[in-house]
Design a protein around this motif. Sequence first.
Motif, PDB file in Angstrom:
ATOM      1  N   PHE A  83     -11.186  -2.386   0.145  1.00 43.06           N
ATOM      2  CA  PHE A  83     -10.769  -2.636  -1.031  1.00 43.06           C
ATOM      3  C   PHE A  83     -10.283  -4.233  -1.200  1.00 43.06           C
ATOM      4  O   PHE A  83     -10.560  -4.764  -2.288  1.00 43.06           O
ATOM      5  N   LYS A  84      -9.768  -4.701  -0.216  1.00 43.74           N
ATOM      6  CA  LYS A  84      -9.632  -6.210  -0.258  1.00 43.74           C
ATOM      7  C   LYS A  84     -11.088  -7.029  -0.439  1.00 43.74           C
ATOM      8  O   LYS A  84     -11.154  -7.902  -0.922  1.00 43.74           O
ATOM      9  N   MET A  85     -11.874  -6.540   0.543  1.00 44.11           N
ATOM     10  CA  MET A  85     -13.248  -7.397   0.663  1.00 44.11           C
ATOM     11  C   MET A  85     -14.022  -7.249  -0.592  1.00 44.11           C
ATOM     12  O   MET A  85     -14.486  -8.413  -1.129  1.00 44.11           O
ATOM     13  N   TYR A  86     -13.890  -6.141  -1.246  1.00 48.88           N
ATOM     14  CA  TYR A  86     -14.752  -6.088  -2.646  1.00 48.88           C
ATOM     15  C   TYR A  86     -13.867  -6.066  -3.713  1.00 48.88           C
ATOM     16  O   TYR A  86     -14.503  -6.303  -4.929  1.00 48.88           O
ATOM     17  N   LEU A  87     -12.669  -5.546  -3.926  1.00 46.22           N
ATOM     18  CA  LEU A  87     -12.031  -5.741  -5.085  1.00 46.22           C
ATOM     19  C   LEU A  87     -10.674  -6.683  -4.999  1.00 46.22           C
ATOM     20  O   LEU A  87     -10.168  -7.029  -6.121  1.00 46.22           O
ATOM     21  N   GLY A  88     -10.656  -7.349  -4.011  1.00 44.94           N
ATOM     22  CA  GLY A  88      -9.588  -8.096  -3.504  1.00 44.94           C
ATOM     23  C   GLY A  88      -7.994  -7.675  -4.014  1.00 44.94           C
ATOM     24  O   GLY A  88      -7.106  -8.248  -4.130  1.00 44.94           O
ATOM     25  N   ILE A  89      -8.096  -6.449  -3.757  1.00 43.36           N
ATOM     26  CA  ILE A  89      -6.760  -5.942  -3.811  1.00 43.36           C
ATOM     27  C   ILE A  89      -6.503  -5.005  -2.608  1.00 43.36           C
ATOM     28  O   ILE A  89      -7.438  -4.634  -1.689  1.00 43.36           O
ATOM     29  N   THR A  90      -5.408  -4.668  -2.240  1.00 43.92           N
ATOM     30  CA  THR A  90      -4.879  -3.681  -1.116  1.00 43.92           C
ATOM     31  C   THR A  90      -3.995  -2.592  -1.501  1.00 43.92           C
ATOM     32  O   THR A  90      -2.835  -2.623  -1.730  1.00 43.92           O
ATOM     33  N   PRO A  91      -4.711  -1.522  -1.837  1.00 46.09           N
ATOM     34  CA  PRO A  91      -3.787  -0.194  -2.186  1.00 46.09           C
ATOM     35  C   PRO A  91      -3.106   0.222  -1.122  1.00 46.09           C
ATOM     36  O   PRO A  91      -3.083   0.311  -0.104  1.00 46.09           O
ATOM     37  N   SER A  92      -1.946   0.925  -1.495  1.00 49.35           N
ATOM     38  CA  SER A  92      -1.252   1.520  -0.297  1.00 49.35           C
ATOM     39  C   SER A  92      -1.416   3.149  -0.020  1.00 49.35           C
ATOM     40  O   SER A  92      -2.056   3.608  -1.023  1.00 49.35           O
ATOM     41  N   VAL A  93      -1.254   3.418   1.118  1.00 46.63           N
ATOM     42  CA  VAL A  93      -1.995   4.809   1.565  1.00 46.63           C
ATOM     43  C   VAL A  93      -0.650   5.465   1.533  1.00 46.63           C
ATOM     44  O   VAL A  93       0.185   5.227   2.433  1.00 46.63           O
ATOM     45  N   THR A  94      -0.353   6.847   0.834  1.00 48.27           N
ATOM     46  CA  THR A  94       0.520   7.445   0.707  1.00 48.27           C
ATOM     47  C   THR A  94       0.361   8.976   0.534  1.00 48.27           C
ATOM     48  O   THR A  94      -0.768   9.100   0.482  1.00 48.27           O
ATOM     49  N   ASN A  95       1.286   9.747   0.431  1.00 47.49           N
ATOM     50  CA  ASN A  95       1.286  11.231   0.102  1.00 47.49           C
ATOM     51  C   ASN A  95       0.159  12.041   1.008  1.00 47.49           C
ATOM     52  O   ASN A  95      -0.486  12.776   0.577  1.00 47.49           O
ATOM     53  N   TRP A  96       0.427  11.970   2.234  1.00 52.81           N
ATOM     54  CA  TRP A  96      -0.418  12.491   3.146  1.00 52.81           C
ATOM     55  C   TRP A  96       0.036  14.010   3.362  1.00 52.81           C
ATOM     56  O   TRP A  96       1.218  14.499   2.971  1.00 52.81           O
ATOM     57  N   SER A  97      -0.942  14.943   3.384  1.00 46.70           N
ATOM     58  CA  SER A  97      -0.804  16.320   3.373  1.00 46.70           C
ATOM     59  C   SER A  97      -0.257  16.734   4.774  1.00 46.70           C
ATOM     60  O   SER A  97      -0.485  15.694   5.526  1.00 46.70           O
ATOM     61  N   PRO A  98       0.403  17.808   4.857  1.00 45.83           N
ATOM     62  CA  PRO A  98       0.913  18.146   6.217  1.00 45.83           C
ATOM     63  C   PRO A  98      -0.048  18.278   7.122  1.00 45.83           C
ATOM     64  O   PRO A  98       0.042  17.876   8.394  1.00 45.83           O
ATOM     65  N   ALA A  99      -1.107  18.588   6.743  1.00 43.97           N
ATOM     66  CA  ALA A  99      -2.299  18.816   7.600  1.00 43.97           C
ATOM     67  C   ALA A  99      -3.293  17.723   8.184  1.00 43.97           C
ATOM     68  O   ALA A  99      -4.033  17.478   8.852  1.00 43.97           O
ATOM     69  N   GLY A 100      -2.762  16.430   7.447  1.00 38.56           N
ATOM     70  CA  GLY A 100      -3.410  15.107   7.480  1.00 38.56           C
ATOM     71  C   GLY A 100      -4.908  15.164   6.961  1.00 38.56           C
ATOM     72  O   GLY A 100      -5.339  14.227   7.525  1.00 38.56           O
ATOM     73  N   ASP A 101      -5.011  15.964   6.162  1.00 42.22           N
ATOM     74  CA  ASP A 101      -6.589  15.907   5.598  1.00 42.22           C
ATOM     75  C   ASP A 101      -6.489  15.378   4.092  1.00 42.22           C
ATOM     76  O   ASP A 101      -7.729  15.534   3.403  1.00 42.22           O
ATOM     77  N   GLU A 102      -5.567  14.716   3.616  1.00 42.28           N
ATOM     78  CA  GLU A 102      -5.526  14.691   2.285  1.00 42.28           C
ATOM     79  C   GLU A 102      -4.484  13.433   1.945  1.00 42.28           C
ATOM     80  O   GLU A 102      -3.420  13.356   2.766  1.00 42.28           O
ATOM     81  N   PHE A 103      -4.800  12.361   1.415  1.00 42.73           N
ATOM     82  CA  PHE A 103      -4.016  11.365   0.960  1.00 42.73           C
ATOM     83  C   PHE A 103      -4.235  10.583  -0.326  1.00 42.73           C
ATOM     84  O   PHE A 103      -4.973  10.984  -0.985  1.00 42.73           O
ATOM     85  N   SER A 104      -3.290   9.706  -0.690  1.00 47.12           N
ATOM     86  CA  SER A 104      -3.667   9.113  -1.831  1.00 47.12           C
ATOM     87  C   SER A 104      -3.510   7.530  -1.776  1.00 47.12           C
ATOM     88  O   SER A 104      -2.906   7.052  -0.884  1.00 47.12           O
TER      89      SER A 104
END
Length: 180
Positions: A83-104
């Motif tokens: 995201f930083k390379m192509y859009l110049g932004i750094t989103p935050s990675v949050t809301n991981w599922s308990p199984a670790g297979d899903e995030f926001s």
Amino acid sequence: MSRQSNRTTDSKKMNSELFTLTYGALVTQLCKDYENDEEVNKQLDKMGYNIGVRLIEDFLARSTIGRCQDFRETADVIAKVAFKMYLGITPSVTNWSPAGDEFSLILENNPLADFVELPDNHNTLIYSNLLCGVLRGALEMVQMAVDVKFAQDTLRGDNVTEIRMKFIKRIEENLPAGEE
């Protein structure tokens, strides 16, 4: 020396604004060409997928990132490098599922949505759906099947823009018989 630095910054800002406006024109044309927002959403996803399939090669060459060991590492690379390379932004990675297979991915600022207001008659349009397709296409090329969708969007009145990503499976490479 500082004059050159200002020119580079101005050039990047102009390129970013040109990209944003061009993307807006593309979405506007799709809205004119297709009957409903659902079809426009599908076209944006399809276009993004085709971009992602090609963009991954450029990303891997420019970033010198090796194969990620797990989905958490993949999430960090997407947010902090891609995201930083192509859009110049750094989103935050949050809301991981308990199984670790899903995030926001939480985008405080979505550069595709600058200068945009959705008209009332397009309340189901997912304006930045191209991003979902790009992520899905790029990850498929590195043998990861994922489901990507917008969960929240500031253009719809939400406080943030949230892209939800779910790992589906690792794609096995199908090599012709006798080749390894």
